[in-house]
Design a protein around this motif. Structure first.
Motif, PDB file in Angstrom:
ATOM      1  N   PRO A  52      39.690  42.220  34.673  1.00 42.71           N
ATOM      2  CA  PRO A  52      38.257  41.915  34.491  1.00 42.71           C
ATOM      3  C   PRO A  52      37.608  42.740  33.381  1.00 42.71           C
ATOM      4  O   PRO A  52      36.741  42.227  32.662  1.00 42.71           O
ATOM      5  N   VAL A  53      38.028  43.991  33.226  1.00 43.03           N
ATOM      6  CA  VAL A  53      37.413  44.825  32.189  1.00 43.03           C
ATOM      7  C   VAL A  53      37.800  44.328  30.804  1.00 43.03           C
ATOM      8  O   VAL A  53      37.010  44.394  29.858  1.00 43.03           O
ATOM      9  N   LEU A  54      39.029  43.803  30.682  1.00 39.56           N
ATOM     10  CA  LEU A  54      39.477  43.284  29.388  1.00 39.56           C
ATOM     11  C   LEU A  54      38.924  41.883  29.133  1.00 39.56           C
ATOM     12  O   LEU A  54      39.051  41.365  28.025  1.00 39.56           O
ATOM     13  N   GLY A  55      38.365  41.263  30.180  1.00 35.44           N
ATOM     14  CA  GLY A  55      37.884  39.890  30.044  1.00 35.44           C
ATOM     15  C   GLY A  55      39.037  38.902  29.939  1.00 35.44           C
ATOM     16  O   GLY A  55      38.919  37.850  29.304  1.00 35.44           O
ATOM     17  N   LEU A  56      40.155  39.227  30.541  1.00 33.12           N
ATOM     18  CA  LEU A  56      41.330  38.355  30.481  1.00 33.12           C
ATOM     19  C   LEU A  56      41.665  37.839  31.881  1.00 33.12           C
ATOM     20  O   LEU A  56      41.459  38.552  32.869  1.00 33.12           O
ATOM     21  N   PRO A  57      42.197  36.626  31.971  1.00 35.31           N
ATOM     22  CA  PRO A  57      42.711  36.195  33.273  1.00 35.31           C
ATOM     23  C   PRO A  57      43.945  37.029  33.621  1.00 35.31           C
ATOM     24  O   PRO A  57      44.637  37.530  32.719  1.00 35.31           O
ATOM     25  N   GLU A  58      44.204  37.174  34.922  1.00 37.12           N
ATOM     26  CA  GLU A  58      45.283  38.076  35.336  1.00 37.12           C
ATOM     27  C   GLU A  58      46.631  37.688  34.726  1.00 37.12           C
ATOM     28  O   GLU A  58      47.449  38.561  34.427  1.00 37.12           O
ATOM     29  N   GLU A  59      46.862  36.387  34.510  1.00 35.75           N
ATOM     30  CA  GLU A  59      48.190  36.011  33.991  1.00 35.75           C
ATOM     31  C   GLU A  59      48.386  36.446  32.540  1.00 35.75           C
ATOM     32  O   GLU A  59      49.500  36.441  32.036  1.00 35.75           O
ATOM     33  N   LYS A  60      47.307  36.830  31.875  1.00 39.79           N
ATOM     34  CA  LYS A  60      47.465  37.296  30.493  1.00 39.79           C
ATOM     35  C   LYS A  60      47.633  38.814  30.404  1.00 39.79           C
ATOM     36  O   LYS A  60      47.714  39.382  29.315  1.00 39.79           O
TER      37      LYS A  60
ATOM     38  N   LEU B 196      33.154  47.925  24.835  1.00 44.86           N
ATOM     39  CA  LEU B 196      33.837  47.211  25.915  1.00 44.86           C
ATOM     40  C   LEU B 196      33.529  45.719  25.804  1.00 44.86           C
ATOM     41  O   LEU B 196      32.393  45.338  25.540  1.00 44.86           O
ATOM     42  N   PRO B 197      34.546  44.884  26.007  1.00 43.30           N
ATOM     43  CA  PRO B 197      34.402  43.470  25.641  1.00 43.30           C
ATOM     44  C   PRO B 197      33.632  42.596  26.636  1.00 43.30           C
ATOM     45  O   PRO B 197      33.272  41.474  26.286  1.00 43.30           O
ATOM     46  N   THR B 198      33.437  43.051  27.861  1.00 44.32           N
ATOM     47  CA  THR B 198      32.773  42.163  28.825  1.00 44.32           C
ATOM     48  C   THR B 198      31.681  42.908  29.574  1.00 44.32           C
ATOM     49  O   THR B 198      31.449  44.097  29.354  1.00 44.32           O
ATOM     50  N   GLU B 199      31.070  42.201  30.511  1.00 40.84           N
ATOM     51  CA  GLU B 199      30.032  42.824  31.337  1.00 40.84           C
ATOM     52  C   GLU B 199      30.632  43.732  32.404  1.00 40.84           C
ATOM     53  O   GLU B 199      29.938  44.554  32.992  1.00 40.84           O
TER      54      GLU B 199
END
Lengths: 196, 794
Positions: free
Chosen positions: B243-251, B86-89
């Motif tokens: 948040p789980v993907l570590g991406l901002p919502e617009e992405k 998983l890419p983020t915390e």
């Protein structure tokens, strides 16, 4: 393996088919015909009902290899199939479609964006008019099964309809409007015959 | 971008001209009957991979190790991911409490929990690769009921809980607790001439929507991802996925793809994050389609419940008090359990006047399958119990059960147990009167005919189990109350974007919302609202996506109210803008532009006196109006955590059922002959759809009365029947005629006076069938579903 068969009047061949692939998988993922639905893939819900040489079957229970050289009609070809049958009726060919007859027709293209330009089978129009479509996932299988019922029994009783459709699960409608739709299609068919 | 089967603009066309109140037909009907409607499992991409999930084979265990090497080495396999990848915390998600791991880490808490995911070039390759992943489990004892969950030395399902409920629950294995105390139930009990009590058990029901969890994630060139998926609330998913993907919502750009039913089962995340993770890792589009077996593990179920009830009544039939305790099994993760507790407690009295109550509802954490939202949401379980109690009281008082209910029926102005007044029509007595007045189905026709019975009409049907001997008939009644919309202070808003312009010489309105059309007919109603407010025939419903503001969830019977309200509100503002343009262009031609009340009707601007001032085509030529607005219903407030008091709900809907059943007492088989409904819908925006919703909800209630239950082994917490072979939903042969009587008493606070419809019929259907079976057999039957052994005592 390669499988050659006819789908909605068109000759098709599928290459690199695994031995375990079902007719449903081949239709949906290899032929680009996702109309037959994948609700249970174990023959319990009827959502993938197609006609194989005229007989309604669950496409998920048919191994792709079993359809070699045979004739499949899916919901995508239902309108043309019904039209051909209707035209065949004039010559007294009602009550079933022979393989030869089936091979003589082809499904026509429609606008896949909006469905406009579709000429619908009577049972399809009846499902829309009676409010028998909600989420619609069960609809293709029900349409194929109901169309086959009306082909062999033009005036089904409610008990006949229930028996014929008992292999098709629907979770949205409570079935009442599906019964309405089949009754409506039968009544329209009868009126049309009277008019002829 | 090469994806086929993406959602399409639904052109309303000129065939249907109806505004609200008409039975206009579904705009997606033609696509659905021709097989061309793109459901989430129909997505296809030339270069796509297939994702598959490996799930735990045990309900509670520590994970000692995971070895993916053999799976990764298989030809055709592109990725095998576990928790470590998983890419983020942020590694958990959840609707209310972020307690659900994207992939299990440390331990698994229920049978079928996702542990690893695979992407491969063929679904069978993905399945075979998943089977080669080696996991070493160390089994832990399973917690399956209240006693094992709340024992002093019980293992904690979630150690170190820090959510906002932990401060007021008596044990960390209790997700949430809501007491409601009003008046003095003990004191009031002294006035009772009769007291009845009962323990009731409600089995675990599944939504069993037909379209399995599925969708496609396509990696974007900007490092983001496009996700096409069947869900009930795009923006809620987005908030949990990004948040789980570590991406901002617009992405993370989400588009609703065709939804094959939902009923609450798509409120939670299923394959969404897994597909995105695999797509981002492999750089290829990834499609995941659950099979039916996996679908039973892939979504939450209806909370099974134990309910203890005590009611008292005076000898002239007035309720004195009610005490109850409701224990809901929430399973391993919280999902919507806190809100289900709020509903179960606040609606536990039912649609009756009871001033003195003592109520407690809790939801447990256990190692059973996670439970959350399902049609009726906490009110269903309570209705099953309080309606059984009403029959018991009536019997004890030797009163007619319907008359007894009518005597105690709530009405407009009645205070709910939370102290909230019901400030809109509450036609409980009227619905009961109507349901009783509906014509009865003919008496056992097969008997009256004096001929051979048609076995298809008998319990057991074509199985030919009886020819009528030993078949008895029973009649039962029930009524229920369901809240509409999200409660307890939730900011329950919706957003609509409406554009008006001239296209090909015709005025056209485009309605864009993020509402999930799950089959309920929202798209039909939105077009009807736009036609009514804007006077145009042509309405295009834009695909639902996250390019417009949130519509909230397609659940809690709220979408026609809230997103319908947002569409109405936005259309009203668009109308004002259109009239401004009209005034600027043509105001000088006629004084009515400045003085009269103006409407848009039939493609024209008209005065309230019917005088035509201009064609919309002329007003809008060269111009367009485009507005995006939010709309809210009036606010609610949280229930007090000690007394349960508070104005927690927005609106209520009411339905009553009468069931007629025939029971083969020898074999314990039930045939429901008829299930009649009377329901108040406030205003039927689309009468055809209204009836369809009521019949569908009724059938789900019938299902849980006589056949539907997920069986969980109490010793292992493993699911025994995850298939349509073993989990039975009603077929057309099991479903009776469902006559519907629709009442329209407007709620003046709601758009057009409407009331949410979809859930109420699921409540009272089940207890009505149970009451009818009790009436036929004389048995007590405190459990649902009723199985043959309960009827034959075997």
């Amino acid at each position: 393996m390669r499988v050659n068969f006819t789908v909605n009047g068109r000759k098709q061949e599928a290459d690199d088919v695994w031995e375990g692939e079902s007719l449903l998988y081949v239709l949906r993922e290899r032929m680009g015909l996702p109309g037959s639905k994948n609700a249970c893939e174990q023959g319990e819900c009827g959502s993938c009902t197609v006609r194989l040489d005229g007989v309604p079957v669950c496409a998920c229970l048919v191994a792709a290899g079993q359809v070699e050289g045979r004739e499949v009609v899916t919901v995508e070809g239902l309108a043309d199939f019904a039209k051909q049958r209707e035209e065949g009726c004039a010559t007294g060919a009602c009550g079933g479609t022979s393989l030869q007859e089936a091979q003589q027709w082809q499904a026509k293209g429609t606008d896949s964006q909006t469905g406009e330009g579709d000429e619908l089978a009577p049972i399809q129009q009846a499902f829309i008019d009676a409010g028998a479509v909600q989420c619609g996932f069960c609809t293709p299988g029900l349409l194929v099964a109901a169309d086959e019922l009306l082909e062999r029994n033009a005036e089904p009783s409610d008990a006949d309809i229930r028996e014929a459709l008992s292999g098709n699960l629907c979770r949205c409608t409570g079935y009442e409007k599906i019964l309405d739709a089949v009754r409506l299609a039968a009544a329209r068919q009868e009126r049309q015959e009277e008019a002829v | 971008m090469g994806v086929t089967g993406t959602p399409t603009n639904i052109n309303q066309g000129s065939k249907t001209k109806g505004g609200i109140g008409e039975s206009t037909l579904r705009p997606d009907g033609t696509l659905k009957v021709t097989g061309e409607f793109a459901y989430s499992s129909d997505m296809w991409h030339e270069d796509m991979l297939w994702g598959h999930t490996l799930r735990s084979t045990t309900a509670h265990a520590e994970i000692r190790s995971i070895d993916t090497s053999e799976a990764l080495a298989m030809p055709g396999v592109y990725a095998v991911l576990t928790y470590d990848d998983l890419p983020t915390e942020v590694k958990n998600y959840g609707l209310e409490i972020q307690d659900t791991p994207v992939l299990a880490h440390g331990k698994v808490r229920h049978h079928g929990e996702p542990v690893a995911i695979v992407a491969a070039d063929h679904p069978e390759t993905a399945r075979r690769a998943a089977a080669k992943i080696k996991i070493e489990y160390v089994e832990l004892p399973v917690i399956t009921d209240e006693a094992s969950a709340t024992a002093p030395d019980a293992l904690l399902i979630h150690e170190g809980r820090d959510d906002h409920h932990i401060g007021h629950v008596p044990h960390p294995n209790i997700v949430h607790r809501q007491p409601i105390v009003r008046g003095n139930a003990d004191e009031a009990a002294k006035r009772a001439d009769v007291i009845v009590s009962g323990e009731y058990v409600f089995g675990m029901q599944d939504q069993a929507f037909l379209g399995p969890e599925s969708g496609m994630a396509v990696p974007g060139e900007d490092g983001g991802v496009d996700l096409y998926v069947a869900t009930q609330w795009l923006h809620s998913d987005l908030k949990q996925i990004a948040p789980v993907l570590g991406l901002p919502e617009e992405k993370v750009r989400m588009t609703l793809s065709g939804v094959g039913g939902a009923f609450g089962g798509r409120e939670d995340i299923s394959m969404q994050i897994h597909a995105c993770l695999l797509a981002l890792r492999t750089g290829k589009p990834v499609k995941i389609v659950y099979n039916r077996f996996e679908s039973f593990f892939g979504h939450v179920h209806r909370h099974p419940a134990k309910l203890w009830y005590e009611h008292g009544a005076t000898k002239d039939g007035k309720l004195t008090h009610m005490k109850c305790r409701i224990v809901l099994d929430g399973g391993a993760y919280a999902s919507a359990s806190p809100a289900v507790v709020g509903n179960a407690s606040s609606l536990s009295v039912g649609p009756y006047v009871v001033e003195d109550v003592d109520i407690e509802a809790i939801a447990l954490y256990t190692n059973n399958p996670p439970c959350g939202a399902m049609r009726g949401f906490g009110a269903v379980q309570a209705c099953f119990a309080y309606e059984a109690q009403m029959d018991k009281l009536a019997a004890k008082l030797d009163m007619d059960p319907v008359e007894f209910r009518r005597m105690n029926a709530m009405e407009q102005g009645t205070l709910l147990p939370t102290g909230q007044p019901c400030d809109s029509p509450a036609p409980v007595a009227e619905l009961l009167r109507r349901i009783k007045a509906m014509p009865m189905p003919p008496e056992q026709q097969w008997l009256a005919a004096g001929e051979q019975a048609d076995v298809r009409a008998l319990p057991g049907g074509l199985s030919n189990t009886t020819h009528g001997e030993g078949v008895v008939r029973g009649i039962g009644y029930a009524v229920g109350i369901k809240n509409v919309g999200f409660s307890e202070g939730f900011d329950d808003y919706s957003t609509a974007r409406v554009r008006m312009e001239v296209i090909n010489g015709e005025p056209v309105a485009t309605v864009h919302t993020a509402m999930a059309e799950v089959g309920q007919g929202g798209v039909t109603v939105h077009a009807q609202i736009a036609r009514t407010e804007l006077g145009v025939t042509q309405v295009t419903i834009h695909p639902a996506d996250t390019q417009v503001g949130s519509a909230g969830s397609t659940s809690a019977s709220r979408q026609t109210y809230v997103t319908g309200g947002a569409v109405k509100h936005t259309c009203e503002n668009v109308r004002e803008k259109v009239l401004e343009i009209g005034r600027a262009k043509f105001g000088s031609y006629h004084p009515a532009w400045a003085t009269a009340e103006l409407l848009l009707e039939g493609g024209k601007v008209v005065t309230d006196g019917g005088e035509v001032l201009a064609d919309l085509v002329d007003v809008l030529e060269g111009e367009s109006v485009d507005l995006e607005l939010e709309w809210r219903h009036r606010p609610t407030e949280a229930f007090d955590l000690v007394t349960g008091q508070g104005n927690g709900h927005v609106q209520y809907s009411f339905a009553a059922h009468r069931a007629v059943v025939e029971v083969d007492t020898e074999l314990g088989l039930v045939k429901v002959i008829e299930l009649a409904v009377a329901q108040d819908v406030g205003k039927a925006l689309n009468p055809l759809s209204v009836v369809g919703q009521i019949q569908g909800g009724t059938t789900q209630g019938l299902g849980v009365a006589v056949m539907e239950e997920i069986i969980v082994d109490p010793k292992t917490a493993k699911v025994r029947n995850p298939s349509f072979t073993d989990y039975l939903i009603p077929t057309i042969l099991d479903t009776p005629t469902i006559p519907v009587d629709v009442l329209e008493l407007a709620d003046e606070n709601a758009p057009y006076g409407l009331r949410g419809i979809g859930e109420a019929p699921t409540l009272s259907s089940t207890p009505a069938v149970l009451a009818a079976i009790r009436n036929a057999t004389g048995l007590e039957l405190n459990r649902t579903p009723v199985r043959p052994e309960h009827l034959t005592g075997t």
